[in-house]
Design an enzyme around this catalytic site. Structure first.
Site, PDB file in Angstrom:
ATOM      1  N   LYS A  72      20.694  12.189  23.076  1.00 24.97           N
ATOM      2  CA  LYS A  72      22.137  12.168  22.831  1.00 24.97           C
ATOM      3  C   LYS A  72      22.757  10.787  23.060  1.00 24.97           C
ATOM      4  O   LYS A  72      23.716  10.418  22.369  1.00 24.97           O
ATOM      5  CB  LYS A  72      22.833  13.209  23.708  1.00 24.97           C
ATOM      6  CG  LYS A  72      22.453  14.648  23.387  1.00 24.97           C
ATOM      7  CD  LYS A  72      23.167  15.626  24.310  1.00 24.97           C
ATOM      8  CE  LYS A  72      22.752  17.060  24.022  1.00 24.97           C
ATOM      9  NZ  LYS A  72      23.450  18.021  24.912  1.00 24.97           N
TER      10      LYS A  72
ATOM     11  N   ASN B  70      25.655  14.715  19.997  1.00 24.75           N
ATOM     12  CA  ASN B  70      24.654  15.766  19.803  1.00 24.75           C
ATOM     13  C   ASN B  70      24.568  16.177  18.331  1.00 24.75           C
ATOM     14  O   ASN B  70      23.816  17.083  17.982  1.00 24.75           O
ATOM     15  CB  ASN B  70      24.974  16.990  20.662  1.00 24.75           C
ATOM     16  CG  ASN B  70      26.180  17.762  20.155  1.00 24.75           C
ATOM     17  OD1 ASN B  70      27.133  17.177  19.631  1.00 24.75           O
ATOM     18  ND2 ASN B  70      26.153  19.073  20.306  1.00 24.75           N
TER      19      ASN B  70
ATOM     20  N   GLY C   5      23.368  18.168  37.968  1.00 30.59           N
ATOM     21  CA  GLY C   5      22.742  17.301  36.976  1.00 30.59           C
ATOM     22  C   GLY C   5      23.652  16.161  36.592  1.00 30.59           C
ATOM     23  O   GLY C   5      24.888  16.290  36.667  1.00 30.59           O
TER      24      GLY C   5
ATOM     25  N   ARG D 270      19.626  14.823  41.548  1.00 26.89           N
ATOM     26  CA  ARG D 270      18.409  14.519  42.304  1.00 26.89           C
ATOM     27  C   ARG D 270      18.447  13.094  42.822  1.00 26.89           C
ATOM     28  O   ARG D 270      18.081  12.820  43.969  1.00 26.89           O
ATOM     29  CB  ARG D 270      17.193  14.747  41.414  1.00 26.89           C
ATOM     30  CG  ARG D 270      15.863  14.523  42.110  1.00 26.89           C
ATOM     31  CD  ARG D 270      14.717  14.969  41.233  1.00 26.89           C
ATOM     32  NE  ARG D 270      14.782  14.352  39.903  1.00 26.89           N
ATOM     33  CZ  ARG D 270      13.959  14.646  38.919  1.00 26.89           C
ATOM     34  NH1 ARG D 270      13.034  15.579  39.077  1.00 26.89           N
ATOM     35  NH2 ARG D 270      14.064  14.034  37.747  1.00 26.89           N
TER      36      ARG D 270
ATOM     37  N   PRO E  99      21.191  10.020  43.027  1.00 30.06           N
ATOM     38  CA  PRO E  99      22.559   9.558  42.766  1.00 30.06           C
ATOM     39  C   PRO E  99      22.632   8.256  41.978  1.00 30.06           C
ATOM     40  O   PRO E  99      23.587   8.041  41.225  1.00 30.06           O
ATOM     41  CB  PRO E  99      23.145   9.391  44.179  1.00 30.06           C
ATOM     42  CG  PRO E  99      22.384  10.369  45.009  1.00 30.06           C
ATOM     43  CD  PRO E  99      20.981  10.350  44.451  1.00 30.06           C
TER      44      PRO E  99
END
Length: 277
Positions: free
Chosen positions: A69, A90, A128, A153, A155
């Site tokens: 994307k 997208n 996410g 997960r 930063p």
């Protein structure tokens, strides 16, 4: 009356075999009486430029999923406001030798939420930090959300998303944390992470949240979606998002109103077949 020309469209990404986009788009073409073709093509980031060079005049549209994307942006000749603001597209429409980019994830997310939740949302947590998360945060801003925590997960990899939302006219104020932080009692939690990343502790920490928006639809239900279903909380599913954003893609590619009911029926049937014991 002349027979409509066969046009080619596809969804690109990696992995791609799970995608329900071919089911939705093919159902739309059948309902609209178009002899169009829609395929799923596994394309990784380094392969995208070469793939785009192979497209001939028979190609009309592309749907893009992870990780493409953001990768596609330098190849676009023009783009809509949402693609420009989010830094991600997208959807690509091909016409007259040009490629136009669109982000239908944002209006699709707004429509999916409004179908099931009256709102408003003051605060939210988004799991996410990629392009889909950025689109969800921008959608939340359009719905009046003022503050959001982005749990990721790593930063350091959320910098682009935070900067993107900060530039938006109505983006929420963002605080970045890790997936080890509790979700807590916010108005809404949106998950853009794989099912495999949804630990029992993370899922349990979202129990106080009355609305769950799970953008993943395969595998279904994810641990977060399953917990929401067990507790009777409001659940907005990945299929809701997929149908709403795909309907806009169909309209952009065909210049015809999308047959949403036919697309939804096809998507629900295909998803039910996957989760059947």
């Amino acid at each position: 009356m002349a027979t409509p020309a066969v046009r080619n469209c596809a969804v690109l990404g990696s992995p791609i075999e799970h995608s329900l986009s071919p089911v939705l788009h093919r159902a739309a073409y059948a309902e609209l009486g178009l002899p169009w073709q829609y395929s799923a093509v596994d394309v990784e980031e380094p392969e995208l430029p070469r793939f785009l060079r192979t497209l001939d005049a028979s190609w009309r549209g592309l749907s893009l999923t992870m990780p493409l994307k953001r990768t596609v942006m330098p190849f676009l000749d023009d783009m809509d406001l949402w693609a420009e603001v989010s830094g991600a597209a997208n959807t690509v429409v091909l016409a007259d030798g040009a490629m136009s980019g669109f982000n239908t994830d944002i209006p699709g997310a707004i429509a999916a939420l409004q179908e099931r939740v009256p709102g408003p949302f003051t605060n939210a947590v988004v799991l996410g930090g990629g392009a889909t998360a950025a689109s969800m945060l921008l959608a939340l801003g359009e719905l009046g959300c003022e503050y959001a925590r982005l749990l990721v997960r790593d930063p350091s990899r959320a910098t682009q998303t935070v900067e993107t939302v900060a530039r938006a006219e109505r983006g929420p104020v963002i605080e970045v944390g890790t997936l080890g932080d509790p979700v807590g009692a916010v108005d809404l939690v949106i998950s853009t992470i794989p099912a495999s990343a949804q630990s029992p502790a993370l899922v349990a920490s979202a129990d106080p949240c009355p609305v769950v928006f799970e953008v993943v639809y395969d595998p279904w239900p994810t641990p977060l979606a399953a917990a929401a279903l067990r507790s009777g909380r409001i659940l907005v599913g990945g299929l809701d998002l997929l149908i709403n954003q795909a309907a806009r893609q169909v309209e952009l590619m065909t210049n015809l109103p999308a047959p949403v009911a036919a697309m939804r029926a096809a998507g629900e049937g295909a998803l039910a077949a996957r989760v059947r014991p």
